[in-house]
Every structure is written in structure tokens, then in C-alpha cells.
Design a protein around this motif. Structure first.
Motif, PDB file in Angstrom:
ATOM      1  N   ASP A 297       0.811  -1.220   0.000  1.00 42.18           N
ATOM      2  CA  ASP A 297       0.000   0.000   0.000  1.00 42.18           C
ATOM      3  C   ASP A 297       0.843   1.268   0.000  1.00 42.18           C
ATOM      4  OD1 ASP A 297      -2.383  -1.547   0.106  1.00 42.18           O
ATOM      5  OD2 ASP A 297      -2.126  -1.769   2.269  1.00 42.18           O
ATOM      6  N   ALA A 298       2.040   1.210  -0.593  1.00 38.80           N
ATOM      7  CA  ALA A 298       2.903   2.387  -0.667  1.00 38.80           C
ATOM      8  C   ALA A 298       2.908   2.911  -2.100  1.00 38.80           C
ATOM      9  CB  ALA A 298       4.327   2.036  -0.259  1.00 38.80           C
ATOM     10  N   SER A 299       3.240   4.178  -2.244  1.00 34.21           N
ATOM     11  CA  SER A 299       3.471   4.727  -3.583  1.00 34.21           C
ATOM     12  C   SER A 299       4.961   4.577  -3.874  1.00 34.21           C
ATOM     13  CB  SER A 299       3.084   6.203  -3.622  1.00 34.21           C
ATOM     14  OG  SER A 299       3.953   6.951  -2.788  1.00 34.21           O
ATOM     15  N   ALA A 300       5.307   4.493  -5.133  1.00 35.94           N
ATOM     16  CA  ALA A 300       6.718   4.384  -5.512  1.00 35.94           C
ATOM     17  C   ALA A 300       7.502   5.588  -4.989  1.00 35.94           C
ATOM     18  CB  ALA A 300       6.851   4.268  -7.029  1.00 35.94           C
ATOM     19  N   GLU A 301       6.847   6.762  -4.919  1.00 29.55           N
ATOM     20  CA  GLU A 301       7.506   7.982  -4.451  1.00 29.55           C
ATOM     21  C   GLU A 301       7.844   7.929  -2.959  1.00 29.55           C
ATOM     22  OE1 GLU A 301       5.412   8.104  -7.937  1.00 29.55           O
ATOM     23  OE2 GLU A 301       4.328   8.094  -6.043  1.00 29.55           O
ATOM     24  N   ALA A 302       7.192   7.036  -2.228  1.00 23.40           N
ATOM     25  CA  ALA A 302       7.443   6.935  -0.783  1.00 23.40           C
ATOM     26  C   ALA A 302       8.741   6.196  -0.472  1.00 23.40           C
ATOM     27  CB  ALA A 302       6.272   6.224  -0.101  1.00 23.40           C
ATOM     28  N   LEU A 303       9.316   5.531  -1.487  1.00 28.40           N
ATOM     29  CA  LEU A 303      10.542   4.770  -1.274  1.00 28.40           C
ATOM     30  C   LEU A 303      11.745   5.559  -1.765  1.00 28.40           C
ATOM     31  CD1 LEU A 303       9.522   1.154  -2.333  1.00 28.40           C
ATOM     32  CD2 LEU A 303       8.979   2.413  -0.243  1.00 28.40           C
ATOM     33  N   SER A 304      12.832   5.470  -1.008  1.00 27.44           N
ATOM     34  CA  SER A 304      14.069   6.143  -1.409  1.00 27.44           C
ATOM     35  C   SER A 304      15.257   5.236  -1.103  1.00 27.44           C
ATOM     36  CB  SER A 304      14.207   7.479  -0.678  1.00 27.44           C
ATOM     37  OG  SER A 304      14.242   7.287   0.722  1.00 27.44           O
ATOM     38  N   SER A 305      16.400   5.650  -1.600  1.00 25.49           N
ATOM     39  CA  SER A 305      17.650   4.903  -1.366  1.00 25.49           C
ATOM     40  C   SER A 305      17.507   3.434  -1.756  1.00 25.49           C
ATOM     41  CB  SER A 305      18.093   5.012   0.098  1.00 25.49           C
ATOM     42  OG  SER A 305      18.218   6.354   0.482  1.00 25.49           O
ATOM     43  N   LEU A 306      16.829   3.177  -2.882  1.00 23.35           N
ATOM     44  CA  LEU A 306      16.622   1.793  -3.319  1.00 23.35           C
ATOM     45  C   LEU A 306      17.937   1.177  -3.794  1.00 23.35           C
ATOM     46  CD1 LEU A 306      13.678   3.044  -3.595  1.00 23.35           C
ATOM     47  CD2 LEU A 306      13.287   1.216  -5.206  1.00 23.35           C
ATOM     48  N   LEU A 307      18.263   0.027  -3.249  1.00 22.25           N
ATOM     49  CA  LEU A 307      19.415  -0.744  -3.696  1.00 22.25           C
ATOM     50  C   LEU A 307      18.905  -1.724  -4.742  1.00 22.25           C
ATOM     51  CD1 LEU A 307      22.415  -1.548  -3.327  1.00 22.25           C
ATOM     52  CD2 LEU A 307      21.629  -3.247  -1.685  1.00 22.25           C
ATOM     53  N   THR A 308      19.268  -1.492  -6.012  1.00 23.52           N
ATOM     54  CA  THR A 308      18.725  -2.347  -7.069  1.00 23.52           C
ATOM     55  C   THR A 308      19.802  -3.092  -7.844  1.00 23.52           C
ATOM     56  OG1 THR A 308      18.651  -0.458  -8.575  1.00 23.52           O
ATOM     57  CG2 THR A 308      16.614  -0.993  -7.378  1.00 23.52           C
ATOM     58  N   ASP A 309      21.031  -3.045  -7.357  1.00 18.22           N
ATOM     59  CA  ASP A 309      22.063  -3.902  -7.933  1.00 18.22           C
ATOM     60  C   ASP A 309      23.184  -4.073  -6.909  1.00 18.22           C
ATOM     61  OD1 ASP A 309      23.320  -1.445  -8.031  1.00 18.22           O
ATOM     62  OD2 ASP A 309      23.957  -1.604 -10.109  1.00 18.22           O
ATOM     63  N   GLY A 310      23.939  -5.133  -7.082  1.00 19.74           N
ATOM     64  CA  GLY A 310      25.043  -5.413  -6.174  1.00 19.74           C
ATOM     65  C   GLY A 310      24.677  -6.398  -5.086  1.00 19.74           C
TER      66      GLY A 310
ATOM     67  N   GLY B 182      19.763  -8.532   6.382  1.00 23.41           N
ATOM     68  CA  GLY B 182      19.763  -7.496   7.406  1.00 23.41           C
ATOM     69  C   GLY B 182      20.330  -6.165   6.945  1.00 23.41           C
ATOM     70  N   GLU B 183      20.849  -6.113   5.724  1.00 20.64           N
ATOM     71  CA  GLU B 183      21.396  -4.868   5.180  1.00 20.64           C
ATOM     72  C   GLU B 183      20.273  -4.077   4.503  1.00 20.64           C
ATOM     73  OE1 GLU B 183      24.799  -3.650   1.872  1.00 20.64           O
ATOM     74  OE2 GLU B 183      24.883  -5.623   2.809  1.00 20.64           O
ATOM     75  N   GLN B 184      20.354  -2.743   4.560  1.00 21.76           N
ATOM     76  CA  GLN B 184      19.298  -1.880   4.013  1.00 21.76           C
ATOM     77  C   GLN B 184      19.064  -2.114   2.535  1.00 21.76           C
ATOM     78  OE1 GLN B 184      19.368   2.363   5.022  1.00 21.76           O
ATOM     79  NE2 GLN B 184      18.934   2.818   2.879  1.00 21.76           N
ATOM     80  N   LEU B 185      17.770  -2.286   2.166  1.00 22.39           N
ATOM     81  CA  LEU B 185      17.342  -2.356   0.756  1.00 22.39           C
ATOM     82  C   LEU B 185      16.748  -1.030   0.304  1.00 22.39           C
ATOM     83  CD1 LEU B 185      15.505  -5.752   0.080  1.00 22.39           C
ATOM     84  CD2 LEU B 185      17.718  -4.991  -0.810  1.00 22.39           C
ATOM     85  N   PHE B 186      15.917  -0.425   1.166  1.00 22.75           N
ATOM     86  CA  PHE B 186      15.323   0.868   0.841  1.00 22.75           C
ATOM     87  C   PHE B 186      14.777   1.519   2.104  1.00 22.75           C
ATOM     88  CE2 PHE B 186      12.042  -2.356  -0.138  1.00 22.75           C
ATOM     89  CZ  PHE B 186      10.939  -1.910   0.595  1.00 22.75           C
ATOM     90  N   VAL B 187      14.451   2.802   1.968  1.00 22.52           N
ATOM     91  CA  VAL B 187      13.846   3.572   3.056  1.00 22.52           C
ATOM     92  C   VAL B 187      12.444   3.949   2.621  1.00 22.52           C
ATOM     93  CG1 VAL B 187      13.977   5.661   4.452  1.00 22.52           C
ATOM     94  CG2 VAL B 187      16.080   4.439   3.837  1.00 22.52           C
ATOM     95  N   TRP B 188      11.484   3.750   3.522  1.00 22.32           N
ATOM     96  CA  TRP B 188      10.074   4.032   3.253  1.00 22.32           C
ATOM     97  C   TRP B 188       9.649   5.199   4.128  1.00 22.32           C
ATOM     98  CZ3 TRP B 188       5.883  -0.348   4.048  1.00 22.32           C
ATOM     99  CH2 TRP B 188       4.619   0.120   3.659  1.00 22.32           C
ATOM    100  N   SER B 189       9.278   6.320   3.479  1.00 21.70           N
ATOM    101  CA  SER B 189       8.852   7.514   4.227  1.00 21.70           C
ATOM    102  C   SER B 189       7.351   7.682   4.174  1.00 21.70           C
ATOM    103  CB  SER B 189       9.504   8.756   3.633  1.00 21.70           C
ATOM    104  OG  SER B 189      10.895   8.659   3.746  1.00 21.70           O
TER     105      SER B 189
END
Length: 151
Positions: free
Chosen positions: A126-139, A144-151
Motif C-alpha cells: 500500500d505504498a506509492s513508488a515515491e514513498a521509497l528512497s535509497s533503493l538498492l537495485t544492484d550489487g 539485514g542490510e538496508q534495501l530501501f527507506v520508506w517515508s
């Protein structure tokens, strides 16, 4: 609203959700997020956030925080067809868990051997794509390591 750091439930390689071989996830129908192609070998899938286990299946779970933000983790694609075989559930629905706590033990190699993709979508429900930041999409990413931040 609170900011939630969403961690990877498994170790592996981060991928954009668009690369998941299932249109429900690839087209963000259930919500935006990041996918992880897990390392081979038996491993624990850990809670991506702290909160309450609100949905629990051998192949998938949702953890919701105190503000109601729910994160869906799906262990592989079409793995519901395995009827729980190869998955060991370590918690119960309704349990309070901490980020990084092991919730399910599974083996991505066994999923692949059964003919399914072991990729793990991690979805902000139930989130908008704009609510997510710092997305890790490669590597590489560790459990337990951060994938993204949800505001």
C-alpha cells in the motif's frame, strides 16, 4: 509519518522489481520494492523490519510496524505450489519480531530444483513508488542490510 528502513531478508544480489518473473510483482501491483536473487544453500529469511507478523505462510510473510506499514517478503515465485515443502517456519502469526530475526529457513537451490525462481520480492504494501528512497537495485546485499527507506 515515520521513516522505516527496510532490510534484505536474505543474502544475495539486489535487483529492480521489474526483473521479477511474475507480473504481479514486476508491475508493482501489490506495491513497490526491491527483489533479491538469494545465494544458494540453506538459509534463514529474516524480518525486514521490526513489528508484528500479520501474515505467515511457509513461502511468504508480512511484518507490519506500529504505524501499520507492512512489508511483504515472498520466498521465490510460485513457491506456494511447493505446499510448504523445504520451508521451516520459525515464528507464529501475531508474534512480535525484531528486524533481522530469523522467521523462515529455506533452500533457494531446492526451489530452483523444483522448477521455480528463487527470487525474493520485498514489497512495501500500500505504498506509492515515491514513498521509497535509497533503493538498492544492484550489487551484493547481506541479510539485514538496508534495501530501501520508506517515508
Amino acid at each position: 509519518m515515520s521513516r522505516v528502513t527496510v532490510a534484505s531478508p536474505v543474502a544475495g544480489d539486489a535487483l529492480p522489481m521489474s526483473q521479477v518473473p511474475d507480473p504481479v510483482f514486476a508491475e508493482a501491483m501489490v506495491g513497490p520494492g526491491v527483489a533479491v536473487m538469494p545465494e544458494d544453500g540453506r538459509q534463514d529469511a529474516v524480518a525486514p523490519i521490526g513489528g508484528t507478523v500479520v501474515t505467515l505462510h511457509p513461502h511468504a510473510f508480512v511484518v507490519a510496524d506500529a504505524d501499520g506499514k507492512g512489508v511483504l517478503v515472498h520466498l521465490g515465485i510460485d513457491t506456494v505450489k511447493q505446499k510448504g515443502e523445504g520451508f521451516t517456519v520459525l515464528v507464529a502469526k501475531g508474534d512480535t519480531v525484531r528486524a533481522g530475526q530469523p522467521l523462515i529457513t529455506w533452500d533457494p537451490e531446492a526451489v530452483r530444483a523444483a522448477g521455480y525462481s528463487p527470487v525474493v520480492p520485498v514489497v512495501a504494501l500500500d505504498a506509492s513508488a515515491e514513498a521509497l528512497s535509497s533503493l538498492l537495485t544492484d550489487g551484493r546485499v547481506a541479510a539485514g542490510e538496508q534495501l530501501f527507506v520508506w517515508s
